[in-house]
Design an enzyme around this catalytic site. Structure first.
Site, mmCIF file in Angstrom:
data_model
loop_
_atom_site.group_PDB
_atom_site.id
_atom_site.type_symbol
_atom_site.label_atom_id
_atom_site.label_comp_id
_atom_site.label_asym_id
_atom_site.label_seq_id
_atom_site.Cartn_x
_atom_site.Cartn_y
_atom_site.Cartn_z
ATOM 1 N N ARG A 115 0.723 -1.453 -0.238
ATOM 2 C CA ARG A 115 0.411 -0.299 -0.252
ATOM 3 C C ARG A 115 1.009 1.430 -0.187
ATOM 4 N NH1 ARG A 115 -5.750 -1.159 3.364
ATOM 5 N NH2 ARG A 115 -5.288 -3.957 3.409
ATOM 6 N N ASP B 114 -3.318 -16.055 -2.386
ATOM 7 C CA ASP B 114 -3.447 -15.735 -3.184
ATOM 8 C C ASP B 114 -2.254 -14.645 -3.591
ATOM 9 O OD1 ASP B 114 -3.479 -13.366 -1.047
ATOM 10 O OD2 ASP B 114 -5.194 -11.938 -2.392
ATOM 11 N N THR C 44 -0.421 -6.398 -6.022
ATOM 12 C CA THR C 44 -1.037 -6.681 -5.503
ATOM 13 C C THR C 44 -2.781 -5.203 -5.289
ATOM 14 O OG1 THR C 44 -2.424 -8.559 -4.638
ATOM 15 C CG2 THR C 44 -0.383 -6.966 -3.367
#
Length: 571
Positions: free
Chosen positions: A169, A299, A559
């Site tokens: 992030r 994931d 991601t």
């Protein structure tokens, strides 16, 4: 938005034709002088980054040096829908800025912010959202965010921050903002400061990172309850960011630490060719009691195999090999079919230890919403790693794909249908977790392949029934549309956006997660995840723009949907 790539909108074609007619009617000397002046100005702009300095929120994309597709459906912007998404972002940001500017997280119902440290935040929401503003061309919002970052933001906080979340992030957001701004030094300085504070996390016996870092003390932090336990996804989803930082700074330490993690994972025994969701940072081996899944904690390991190969301009064939091996293992072990619609879904594997010490793997027919990233990822992989031509047509032709490429493309299409099937709820939004009927004796829903576990009573909704503003289905819709030009993907994305507007919008506060996707009177959970600004609205915006905006051939999304430009490593 300024772009050096060639666009194909009808308006621009008409303007180009008119300009050509005017040029043809002018004297020869005038044409020559104009050409010389244009070339000189073009060189100057390139050398000085003039456009970027004048408009720091404007993206300048280099000319694509790859062959054009043999055939391509024209992808032009749907201006009305694109601008509606911009309106949603402005609504969300305006209320965050008013009530919680600088806070790590925002709560739109109570209109307040919160931080991961009692000493103050590090700007999770601000930094996660900056590149969305740049891509959307929101000058006012961008300047506000940059000013806060320049004057008030600091990483000198005596508190523990998750290695993975902070990397994807914050570090990812800073690196994308640096590129999109035309190399504004503020972002690179902040990115390097953050990375240096996090580097101690890699100092484990195996090289796998600790799960947390105290940024103020520049120390790694282990979880005392489960020492040296490392989430597989979290350890293997740092590579795009740290490698790109090395490329920008010329400092190889970031690259080497991130690369070592992948070497450890590659050497470790992977049952059935798949990665369980936990590893031991002492031994570098997978935990024998950990399940295998492509949802939470698993994931992005699978996601970054392809993306690491593409980011470095396909110069690292070991990631191509790793990716292909892993996709084959997914096909062989995890792909299942629903009882009603025959939709493909990705199951999980749970270990069951026998008395003799051997392990059997039992299928668990459960798919997290997070798994929906795989649909688009498979389609992108098929047209890059599984193509027989340098650039496939849009949509790709069967003859342009290898056997494995066609296999992956078809599964990607089917998984996207499944993910859209999970949006067939009362609200039109997908739950956090869907279970799939696999036993006809217990099959109780003739119209659905799936159900929400424990959600039979509206008054006591299951926690699996949440929608927390996740982007994964929308991400795959964006990729599928860019690769096919099929308007059905835009229509599906618009339908999801309308559901978000109807059920998640807080008129005087922003957007909130909801507790029960299968009930129209669901409770709002008072949480606007940072990825709503960074991923969900960005992918929706890109779904409705033309294909010159962040082209897939020139960028790889981390991601958290922060675009990183494809580069050839200098090492």
């Amino acid at each position: 938005m300024a772009s050096k790539t060639k666009t194909s909108s009808p308006e621009r074609k008409a303007a180009s034709k008119k300009a050509q007619q005017q040029q043809d009617a002018s004297p020869t000397f005038g044409k020559t002088a104009f050409l010389v002046l244009a070339v000189a100005l073009g060189v100057y702009v390139y050398k000085t980054n003039l456009l970027s300095s004048l408009f720091p929120q404007t993206l300048v994309v280099e000319v694509d040096d790859e062959p054009a597709p043999a055939e391509a459906v024209e992808i032009v912007a749907d201006v009305e829908k694109r601008d509606a998404v911009v309106g949603a972002f402005k609504h969300a940001w305006a209320h965050y800025e008013k009530y919680a500017m600088g806070s790590d997280e925002y709560h739109p119902v109570t209109k307040k912010g919160s931080n991961f440290s009692e000493h103050g935040g590090i700007g999770y929401t601000v930094i996660d959202a900056i590149d969305t503003m740049q891509i959307m061309g929101l000058k006012k919002e961008y300047q506000s965010a940059r000013n806060w970052l320049a004057t008030k933001q600091t990483f000198d906080r005596d508190n523990n921050y998750n290695t993975f979340e902070t990397t994807i992030r914050v570090l990812g957001g800073l690196l994308s903002a640096y590129h999109l701004s035309g190399k504004d030094a503020l972002y690179l300085q902040k990115a390097q400061d953050l990375a240096d504070r996090m580097m101690p996390v890699f100092e484990t016996p195996s090289g796998l990172p600790y799960s947390m870092a105290n940024l103020g003390k520049r120390q790694a932090v282990d979880d005392p309850n489960v020492p040296y336990l490392v989430s597989t996804a979290e350890a293997t989803t740092l590579q795009l960011e740290f490698k790109y930082l090395s490329q920008l700074t010329g400092n190889k330490k970031y690259w080497e630490k991130a690369e070592k993690v992948m070497d450890v994972v590659k050497k470790a025994h992977r049952p059935k060719g798949l990665a369980p969701i936990y590893m031991d940072a002492r031994t570098g081996e997978f935990s024998p009691s950990a399940e295998i899944r492509l949802g939470s904690r698993g994931d992005s390991f699978y996601e970054y195999l392809l993306k690491q190969y593409l980011l470095t301009k396909r110069t690292e064939p070991k990631y191509l090999e790793f990716y292909k091996e892993t996709m084959t293992a997914i096909h062989d072990n995890l792909v299942q079919r629903g009882l009603s619609k025959n939709h493909a879904y990705i199951a999980e594997l749970q270990p069951e230890r026998n008395a003799d010490g051997t392990v059997d793997w039992k299928l668990n027919h459960k798919q997290d919403h997070l798994v929906c990233f795989l649909a688009g990822s498979l389609m992108l992989g098929a047209t890059t790693t599984g193509a027989t031509v340098p650039r496939t047509s849009i949509p790709p032709k069967t003859s342009e794909l290898t056997a494995t490429g066609l296999r992956d493309w078809q599964l990607g299409e089917e998984l996207l249908k499944t993910c859209l099937h999970t949006h067939e709820t009362a609200t039109g939004l997908s739950p956090e977790i869907a279970y799939f009927f696999h036993d006809k004796r217990k099959w109780r829903h003739p119209k659905r392949d799936w159900y929400i576990y424990g959600n039979d009573f509206p008054g006591t909704p299951s926690y699996d029934a949440r929608y927390i503003l996740r982007p994964e289905t929308i991400e795959s819709l964006f990729i599928a549309y860019r690769l096919t030009g099929d308007n059905k993907y835009r229509e599906a994305g618009w339908k999801i956006f309308q559901s978000i507007e109807k059920y998640c919008k807080v008129e005087d506060g922003g957007y909130s997660s909801i507790l029960n996707t299968d009930h129209v009177n669901t409770i709002k959970m008072d949480k606007m995840e940072t990825f709503f600004l960074s991923e969900t609205l960005k992918y929706l915006y890109l779904l409705f723009t033309d294909s010159s905006v962040i082209p897939l051939s020139k960028y790889v999304f981390n991601t958290e949907a922060h675009p990183i430009p494809v580069f050839t490593p200098t090492k």
